[in-house]
Write an enzyme that holds these catalytic residues in place. Structure first.
Site, PDB file in Angstrom:
ATOM      1  N   HIS A 230      48.055  22.504  53.375  1.00  0.00           N
ATOM      2  CA  HIS A 230      48.638  23.020  52.571  1.00  0.00           C
ATOM      3  C   HIS A 230      47.943  23.038  51.245  1.00  0.00           C
ATOM      4  O   HIS A 230      48.094  24.215  50.215  1.00  0.00           O
ATOM      5  CB  HIS A 230      50.132  23.454  52.972  1.00  0.00           C
ATOM      6  CG  HIS A 230      50.444  24.083  54.665  1.00  0.00           C
ATOM      7  ND1 HIS A 230      51.392  24.715  54.611  1.00  0.00           N
ATOM      8  CD2 HIS A 230      50.055  23.643  55.311  1.00  0.00           C
ATOM      9  CE1 HIS A 230      51.913  25.349  55.737  1.00  0.00           C
ATOM     10  NE2 HIS A 230      50.793  24.544  56.419  1.00  0.00           N
TER      11      HIS A 230
ATOM     12  N   SER B 245      43.360  25.706  56.207  1.00  0.00           N
ATOM     13  CA  SER B 245      42.780  25.590  57.440  1.00  0.00           C
ATOM     14  C   SER B 245      41.412  25.660  56.908  1.00  0.00           C
ATOM     15  O   SER B 245      40.890  26.816  56.512  1.00  0.00           O
ATOM     16  CB  SER B 245      43.423  26.250  57.834  1.00  0.00           C
ATOM     17  OG  SER B 245      44.841  26.369  58.059  1.00  0.00           O
TER      18      SER B 245
ATOM     19  N   LYS C 120      50.569  33.773  67.890  1.00  0.00           N
ATOM     20  CA  LYS C 120      50.057  32.743  69.091  1.00  0.00           C
ATOM     21  C   LYS C 120      49.909  32.150  69.362  1.00  0.00           C
ATOM     22  O   LYS C 120      49.177  31.398  70.421  1.00  0.00           O
ATOM     23  CB  LYS C 120      48.364  33.166  67.372  1.00  0.00           C
ATOM     24  CG  LYS C 120      47.142  32.605  68.664  1.00  0.00           C
ATOM     25  CD  LYS C 120      45.911  33.185  68.210  1.00  0.00           C
ATOM     26  CE  LYS C 120      44.381  33.063  68.791  1.00  0.00           C
ATOM     27  NZ  LYS C 120      43.256  33.626  68.063  1.00  0.00           N
ATOM     28  N   ASP C 121      50.255  30.859  68.549  1.00  0.00           N
ATOM     29  CA  ASP C 121      50.734  29.186  68.820  1.00  0.00           C
ATOM     30  C   ASP C 121      51.359  29.261  69.696  1.00  0.00           C
ATOM     31  O   ASP C 121      51.916  28.633  70.906  1.00  0.00           O
ATOM     32  CB  ASP C 121      51.403  28.541  67.145  1.00  0.00           C
ATOM     33  CG  ASP C 121      50.242  28.368  66.381  1.00  0.00           C
ATOM     34  OD1 ASP C 121      49.519  27.866  67.178  1.00  0.00           O
ATOM     35  OD2 ASP C 121      50.622  27.923  65.620  1.00  0.00           O
TER      36      ASP C 121
ATOM     37  N   GLU D 132      47.432   3.062  80.161  1.00  0.00           N
ATOM     38  CA  GLU D 132      47.266   4.377  80.416  1.00  0.00           C
ATOM     39  C   GLU D 132      46.023   5.344  80.479  1.00  0.00           C
ATOM     40  O   GLU D 132      45.180   4.689  79.214  1.00  0.00           O
ATOM     41  CB  GLU D 132      48.440   4.699  79.684  1.00  0.00           C
ATOM     42  CG  GLU D 132      49.984   4.421  79.614  1.00  0.00           C
ATOM     43  CD  GLU D 132      50.651   5.390  80.618  1.00  0.00           C
ATOM     44  OE1 GLU D 132      50.327   5.077  82.409  1.00  0.00           O
ATOM     45  OE2 GLU D 132      51.358   6.321  80.889  1.00  0.00           O
TER      46      GLU D 132
END
Lengths: 422, 256
Positions: free
Chosen positions: A216, A220, A244-245, A288
């Site tokens: 922030h 971005s 959108k997220d 894994e």
């Protein structure tokens, strides 16, 4: 009044709190009106997905811990009690177990996003480094967590991984004894791994907070990889990116639920349903899936210390990626050559993952070495050299203007359209 | 370009996960013949009749050597037995306990009891079994690569050893067992149990029944899990559609 924050909230209760502790103002600034580039694609969902997955992991983990017993004689049985006797215990455990795989899946896509669009480049170097720290802590947490059910793969995985440190000259053996809290993987080991498995996610929250705080400050990156030129290039985070997220989140949860309810053991190993037995080594000790590429690098080097160094080096390398990349352009959209090398890196990682799942014999040895060589070559040679040789495609003038074909002059009167929301 | 990258990333992730997962299943095993199981697939449920017959096979044959460490008699309601039937089955077992006077005593079993173990401990089991430890069966379907198909193949995979193979003392040839030498003698033979419902007790039938029962015991939550899963996945798919519609609406005034 002196010393009070001047809150703009009209609700008297919120105003009262906000004047004394401006958390509402902060949330409004960072998640409400926060100016966000308007050209994100769905790759920009994955940070939020990782954040949500972390919360899911902590929530389910706390409930598992209420019913789990960290003792070698009871751990396996207590997990079975969770699966059979605790109300919806099977659901909590399967969400947690598959959540680990989902967490790595979205994090790996998030990292790929960063590499493809050059999100690690100035001024976001520290943001990227914090991300690599998050990855490292995630790996440690996942490893500790995998030990807790105290099945065969838990026990032998813990034995193999802790023994890596014995490769360190002189102090290696004492370090391993110190890690174990004894002379083999045993109850003290399980106990401390449980303590660390409970601790590290909260450390993770702290680093994630710093990761977001750093984001922030710089703002971005975006698919074009160019800087925001003004308000016409951005949208307020809410509602544009919250919605959108949410689209990506719902789809992600549908896939997540698909695994939890219909293939809950897809990522698991059958051997881990057998209680740990120090006297019986499983035919294959396989980590894994999300650690397989690193396991493959470890096994591709014909020297124990060399393999350990290369394995840790493969992650350590990520810390300096911002300075290895010499290209003036961030986004691969404008890097016609590097784009293909990055695709090759993805292929190399997938090949390494497959190599890690197979016994190191025959073709797998060769593939493992080729994959390892390419991985290091990519970061140490291609990234620095190609940045100087490659001719990037012409960059657009700004996010809100189209690409200038042939580097022609700006169309006259191309004043930015006002995009601010009222 | 973006569409290509998205597709490539999704494909890569899919290939990666598919390519690494089955790799673990490989090993020295022979290819396992695929059986059709009532509990397979997203809507599969346990065939109650088969599971009850399978319990009979476990009870009359397997339980002589193998325990169901994690299971309780009360779990049997999950294969369609009534509470009374379960109580009767439990009461037919003699469970070791400590009496009110503090002395060891035996009492009839209760539905809340774990299945009675055939041996007091692993050492006793080994002493009685020529040194071999009969594995606990309560997770056997989850604990073997190949799952139900593997256990079925093992139960039906006994035959005479090839003439060129040197068998160890007391071992039995089984083409699906790692190393082909298994300590367990062929547990099932034609007519080994008599089914109450008149089903002919062939080896294949008994193997299929007992594997169905053991699959239930390994994952007693299966039916509840799948039923809940259908609703939850549908919910999220629906929510994805709705959220996408809202997203389109919110973004409709943005030139992008």
């Amino acid at each position: 009044m002196a010393g009070l924050h001047k809150s703009e909230f009209t609700n008297p209760v919120i105003n009262w709190v906000d004047s004394r502790l401006p958390i509402f103002t902060m949330m409004q600034k960072e998640y409400g009106v926060f100016p966000t580039p308007k050209n994100f694609n769905y790759f920009w969902n994955f940070g939020a997905l990782a954040m949500v997955t972390l919360m899911i992991m902590i929530a389910t983990g706390i409930f598992l811990a209420m019913n789990y017993t960290a003792h070698t004689s009871m751990a396996f049985d207590s997990v079975q009690r969770i699966m059979r006797d605790v109300n919806y215990g099977w659901l909590i455990r399967y969400v947690h177990a598959n959540g680990a795989s989902m967490f790595f899946l979205v994090t790996y896509v998030h990292i790929f996003r960063g590499l493809y669009y050059g999100s690690y480049k100035a001024p976001r170097e520290l943001l990227w480094i914090l991300g690599v720290v998050i990855l490292l802590i995630m790996m440690a947490t996942a490893f500790f967590g995998y030990v807790l059910p105290w099945g065969q793969m838990s026990y032998w995985g813990a034995t193999v991984i802790t023994n890596l440190f014995s490769a360190i000259p002189v102090v290696g053996e004492p370090i391993v004894t110190w890690l174990w809290g004894g002379f083999s993987v045993a109850n003290p080991t399980l106990n401390r791994f449980f303590a660390l498995h409970y601790l590290l996610p909260f450390v993770l929250i702290g680093i994630v907070f710093l990761h977001v705080a750093a984001l922030h400050v710089t703002g971005s990156n975006n698919p074009l990889g160019i800087d925001v030129k003004g308000p016409q290039d951005t949208l307020p985070f809410h509602p544009y990116y919250t919605i959108k997220d949410s689209v990506g989140l719902c789809l992600f949860l549908a896939i997540f639920a698909g695994f939890v309810f219909f293939a809950p053991n897809f990522f698991g190993a059958a051997d881990n349903e057998i209680p740990a037995n120090p006297l019986v080594t499983p035919a294959e000790i396989v980590p894994e899936w999300y650690l397989l590429p690193f396991y493959a690098i470890l096994r591709s080097v014909p020297s124990k210390l060399g393999g350990v160094l290369m394995m840790f080096g493969s992650i350590g390398l990520l810390f300096v990626v911002p300075w290895l990349d010499t290209s003036p352009v961030r986004s691969c959209k404008f890097r016609p050559v590097y784009r293909w090398f990055l695709a090759l890196l993805v292929i190399a990682c997938i090949v390494l993952g497959m190599v890690g799942a197979h016994r190191p014999e025959g073709i797998w040895v060769l593939l493992g070495r080729l994959g390892t060589i390419y991985y290091f070559l990519h970061f140490l040679v291609i990234l620095p050299v190609l940045g100087k040789l490659e001719r990037p495609l012409p960059l657009p003038e700004s996010i809100s203007k189209p690409v200038l074909r042939g580097g022609g002059p700006l169309p006259s009167g191309a004043a930015a359209k006002p995009m601010e929301k009222a | 370009m973006m569409r290509w990258v998205t597709f490539a990333a999704a494909a890569a992730a899919l290939i990666g996960s598919l390519a690494t997962a089955p790799a673990r299943a490989e090993g020295d095993h022979m290819a396992l013949p695929k059986q059709s199981w009532s509990f397979a697939g997203p809507f599969g449920t346990f065939d109650r009749a088969a599971a009850q017959r399978g319990f009979q096979v476990y009870n009359e044959v397997c339980s002589a050597c193998h325990q169901l460490h994690h299971a309780y008699y009360r779990d049997l309601t999950g294969i369609g037995l009534s509470a009374e039937q379960v109580a009767a089955i439990a009461a037919s077992k003699s469970i070791s306990d400590i009496g009110d006077d503090g002395a060891p005593m035996d009492r009839p079993g209760l539905p809340s009891d774990h299945f009675k173990a055939p041996y007091a401990n692993d050492l006793a089991a080994r002493a009685a079994q020529n040194g071999a430890l009969p594995p606990d069966l309560s997770l056997i379907i989850k604990a073997r690569d190949g799952g139900a198909d593997y256990v079925y193949a093992l139960l039906t995979g006994y035959s005479a050893a090839p003439s060129n193979m040197k068998m160890s003392d007391g071992m039995n040839y089984n083409k699906y067992f790692v190393g082909n030498q298994v300590a367990m003698t062929p547990p099932l033979s034609e007519g080994r149990v008599t089914y109450a419902d008149g089903t002919p007790a062939s080896v294949n039938q008994m193997a299929k029944d007992v594997v169905t029962f053991l699959a239930f015991i390994s994952e007693p939550e299966t039916e509840q899990r799948k039923a809940l899963g259908v609703r939850i996945v549908l919910f999220f798919v629906l929510m994805t559609g709705l959220t996408y519609a809202v997203k389109r609406k919110v973004w409709s005034d943005v030139d992008h």
